[in-house]
Structures are given as structure tokens and as C-alpha cells.
Design a protein around this motif. Structure first.
Motif, PDB file in Angstrom:
ATOM      1  N   UNK A  53      20.919 -44.882   5.232  1.00  0.00           N
ATOM      2  CA  UNK A  53      22.058 -44.667   4.326  1.00  0.00           C
ATOM      3  C   UNK A  53      23.284 -44.224   5.123  1.00  0.00           C
ATOM      4  N   UNK A  54      23.101 -43.360   6.116  1.00  0.00           N
ATOM      5  CA  UNK A  54      24.212 -42.928   6.969  1.00  0.00           C
ATOM      6  C   UNK A  54      24.819 -44.135   7.675  1.00  0.00           C
ATOM      7  N   UNK A  55      23.985 -44.970   8.239  1.00  0.00           N
ATOM      8  CA  UNK A  55      24.458 -46.183   8.931  1.00  0.00           C
ATOM      9  C   UNK A  55      25.176 -47.120   7.977  1.00  0.00           C
ATOM     10  N   UNK A  56      24.616 -47.311   6.786  1.00  0.00           N
ATOM     11  CA  UNK A  56      25.216 -48.204   5.789  1.00  0.00           C
ATOM     12  C   UNK A  56      26.588 -47.699   5.355  1.00  0.00           C
ATOM     13  N   UNK A  57      26.698 -46.396   5.096  1.00  0.00           N
ATOM     14  CA  UNK A  57      27.976 -45.822   4.674  1.00  0.00           C
ATOM     15  C   UNK A  57      29.012 -45.967   5.780  1.00  0.00           C
ATOM     16  N   UNK A  58      28.615 -45.716   7.011  1.00  0.00           N
ATOM     17  CA  UNK A  58      29.548 -45.856   8.139  1.00  0.00           C
ATOM     18  C   UNK A  58      30.086 -47.278   8.218  1.00  0.00           C
ATOM     19  N   UNK A  59      29.208 -48.240   7.992  1.00  0.00           N
ATOM     20  CA  UNK A  59      29.614 -49.650   8.038  1.00  0.00           C
ATOM     21  C   UNK A  59      30.504 -50.002   6.843  1.00  0.00           C
ATOM     22  N   UNK A  60      30.058 -49.642   5.647  1.00  0.00           N
ATOM     23  CA  UNK A  60      30.788 -49.983   4.424  1.00  0.00           C
ATOM     24  C   UNK A  60      32.171 -49.340   4.369  1.00  0.00           C
ATOM     25  N   UNK A  61      32.294 -48.124   4.880  1.00  0.00           N
ATOM     26  CA  UNK A  61      33.544 -47.377   4.794  1.00  0.00           C
ATOM     27  C   UNK A  61      34.428 -47.526   6.025  1.00  0.00           C
ATOM     28  N   UNK A  62      34.019 -48.370   6.973  1.00  0.00           N
ATOM     29  CA  UNK A  62      34.849 -48.650   8.140  1.00  0.00           C
ATOM     30  C   UNK A  62      35.026 -47.475   9.087  1.00  0.00           C
ATOM     31  N   UNK A  63      33.984 -46.695   9.262  1.00  0.00           N
ATOM     32  CA  UNK A  63      34.057 -45.558  10.185  1.00  0.00           C
ATOM     33  C   UNK A  63      33.956 -46.054  11.627  1.00  0.00           C
ATOM     34  N   UNK A  64      34.694 -45.418  12.516  1.00  0.00           N
ATOM     35  CA  UNK A  64      34.692 -45.775  13.932  1.00  0.00           C
ATOM     36  C   UNK A  64      33.636 -45.007  14.712  1.00  0.00           C
ATOM     37  N   UNK A  65      33.177 -43.882  14.150  1.00  0.00           N
ATOM     38  CA  UNK A  65      32.253 -42.997  14.858  1.00  0.00           C
ATOM     39  C   UNK A  65      31.418 -42.237  13.838  1.00  0.00           C
ATOM     40  N   UNK A  66      30.156 -42.019  14.182  1.00  0.00           N
ATOM     41  CA  UNK A  66      29.279 -41.146  13.388  1.00  0.00           C
ATOM     42  C   UNK A  66      29.084 -39.874  14.194  1.00  0.00           C
ATOM     43  N   UNK A  67      29.436 -38.746  13.601  1.00  0.00           N
ATOM     44  CA  UNK A  67      29.289 -37.439  14.243  1.00  0.00           C
ATOM     45  C   UNK A  67      28.133 -36.743  13.547  1.00  0.00           C
ATOM     46  N   UNK A  68      27.049 -36.488  14.287  1.00  0.00           N
ATOM     47  CA  UNK A  68      25.818 -35.972  13.677  1.00  0.00           C
ATOM     48  C   UNK A  68      25.218 -34.898  14.563  1.00  0.00           C
ATOM     49  N   UNK A  69      24.492 -33.997  13.969  1.00  0.00           N
ATOM     50  CA  UNK A  69      23.889 -32.893  14.710  1.00  0.00           C
ATOM     51  C   UNK A  69      22.455 -33.162  15.111  1.00  0.00           C
ATOM     52  N   UNK A  70      22.014 -32.338  16.036  1.00  0.00           N
ATOM     53  CA  UNK A  70      20.628 -32.377  16.477  1.00  0.00           C
ATOM     54  C   UNK A  70      20.153 -30.939  16.648  1.00  0.00           C
ATOM     55  N   UNK A  71      18.940 -30.691  16.257  1.00  0.00           N
ATOM     56  CA  UNK A  71      18.363 -29.353  16.408  1.00  0.00           C
ATOM     57  C   UNK A  71      18.013 -29.065  17.861  1.00  0.00           C
ATOM     58  N   UNK A  72      18.054 -30.085  18.700  1.00  0.00           N
ATOM     59  CA  UNK A  72      17.759 -29.877  20.106  1.00  0.00           C
ATOM     60  C   UNK A  72      16.278 -29.849  20.421  1.00  0.00           C
ATOM     61  N   UNK A  73      15.456 -30.306  19.478  1.00  0.00           N
ATOM     62  CA  UNK A  73      14.024 -30.361  19.752  1.00  0.00           C
ATOM     63  C   UNK A  73      13.748 -31.523  20.689  1.00  0.00           C
ATOM     64  N   UNK A  74      12.694 -31.381  21.455  1.00  0.00           N
ATOM     65  CA  UNK A  74      12.310 -32.480  22.336  1.00  0.00           C
ATOM     66  C   UNK A  74      10.788 -32.563  22.378  1.00  0.00           C
ATOM     67  N   UNK A  75      10.315 -33.571  23.034  1.00  0.00           N
ATOM     68  CA  UNK A  75       8.869 -33.726  23.206  1.00  0.00           C
ATOM     69  C   UNK A  75       8.147 -33.845  21.885  1.00  0.00           C
ATOM     70  N   UNK A  76       7.023 -33.120  21.762  1.00  0.00           N
ATOM     71  CA  UNK A  76       6.187 -33.219  20.566  1.00  0.00           C
ATOM     72  C   UNK A  76       6.896 -32.709  19.324  1.00  0.00           C
ATOM     73  N   UNK A  77       7.760 -31.726  19.461  1.00  0.00           N
ATOM     74  CA  UNK A  77       8.497 -31.221  18.297  1.00  0.00           C
ATOM     75  C   UNK A  77       9.302 -32.320  17.643  1.00  0.00           C
ATOM     76  N   UNK A  78       9.898 -33.167  18.451  1.00  0.00           N
ATOM     77  CA  UNK A  78      10.696 -34.269  17.935  1.00  0.00           C
ATOM     78  C   UNK A  78       9.800 -35.356  17.347  1.00  0.00           C
ATOM     79  N   UNK A  79       8.728 -35.654  18.020  1.00  0.00           N
ATOM     80  CA  UNK A  79       7.819 -36.702  17.560  1.00  0.00           C
ATOM     81  C   UNK A  79       7.179 -36.317  16.232  1.00  0.00           C
ATOM     82  N   UNK A  80       6.687 -35.087  16.130  1.00  0.00           N
ATOM     83  CA  UNK A  80       5.985 -34.660  14.930  1.00  0.00           C
ATOM     84  C   UNK A  80       6.915 -34.466  13.744  1.00  0.00           C
TER      85      UNK A  80
END
Length: 154
Positions: free
Chosen positions: A100-127
């Protein structure tokens, strides 16, 4: 360089900090902001034969989630106003948040998506899965991932 930046929020502390950073970035770029909150679709109770009286109707659910979304988006709107930036807010419904984020960015003509990350890596990210990773893999648009290096305090 960027004229319209999509900033997402889920109302969490991390996304609030990300949104604030996104508005500052938009200000530096002289870009307008499209603030997005994606709520889950309505779920009918499948565990009972009849709907319990206290269970919200579909209309009640959508209205409540629009209010919740508006509350979460208000801080982005206020920060944008204080930075003299044009900001549009949008509440969408989907169980596939990243798509939905990708679709809205495309439909609304956004040049950039600015999004956060919790900074998890490894198994935390996978699970746990990652909306951010899914956005990165589902869009051809530039994505700026804002990562908090320490846990924010409310």
C-alpha cells in the motif's frame, strides 16, 4: 531534487521520530509532504457463529481507524506547518502495508519514500518481518531509511 516526499507513520515512538526527521529533510529539499497512515482491513469475527453485540460494525471500525490515523498524522501536519511546508495527510486501509505504501507513492507522484527502521538485524529482522524491507523490495522509487541508533523516550 525531491518535490514530494511520502512519510509513513504507524503511530509508534520510532515512527514519530522518523516522521519528524522526514519533515526536516523535506524542509531542506524544499519539498511538500504526503503523510500516510495504513490501517489494517476490517476483520469479521470468524470464531463465532454470530457477531457479538460489542463487536464494532464495519463502518464503526473504519471511522475509528480514520480518527486514530488522523491523530497519528497530526504531529506530521503540525511539524510541516511549523516548517512552512505543504502537507497532505492520508489514511488508507490494507493488510499488505508495504504494498500500500508503494502504491500510494506511485499513485500520488511521490519522488521519495521516507520510512523508519527499528534497527533490528539478523534473526530479529527475519522473525519479526519488516515493512521497510518489503517497501525496499517492492518499489523502484528511491527510499530513504531513517534508523534510530538508540531507543527513543516518549
Amino acid at each position: 531534487m525531491y518535490r514530494k516526499i511520502l512519510i509513513t507513520t504507524d503511530g509508534s515512538t520510532v515512527s514519530k521520530h522518523t516522521a519528524c526527521a522526514g519533515v526536516r529533510f523535506a524542509q531542506q529539499m524544499g519539498a511538500e509532504v504526503l503523510a500516510l497512515f495504513v490501517a489494517p482491513e476490517y476483520q469479521f469475527p470468524v470464531y463465532v457463529e454470530i457477531v457479538p453485540p460489542a463487536y464494532p460494525s464495519e463502518d464503526e471500525y473504519f471511522e475509528a481507524m480514520r480518527r486514530v490515523g488522523a491523530d497519528h498524522l497530526r504531529s506530521i501536519q503540525d511539524k510541516s506547518a511549523s516548517c512552512n511546508l505543504h502537507c497532505e495527510t492520508l489514511v488508507e486501509f490494507s493488510d499488505a502495508t508495504a504494498q500500500k505504501i508503494c502504491d500510494v507513492a506511485e499513485e500520488r507522484g511521490c519522488d521519495l519514500i521516507f520510512i523508519g527502521s527499528h534497527g533490528r538485524s539478523g534473526w530479529g529482522q527475519v522473525l519479526l518481518g519488516s515493512v521497510t524491507n518489503k517497501v525496499l523490495s517492492h518499489t523502484a522509487k528511491p527510499v530513504l531509511v531513517h534508523r534510530l541508533l538508540q531507543n527513543p523516550v516518549d
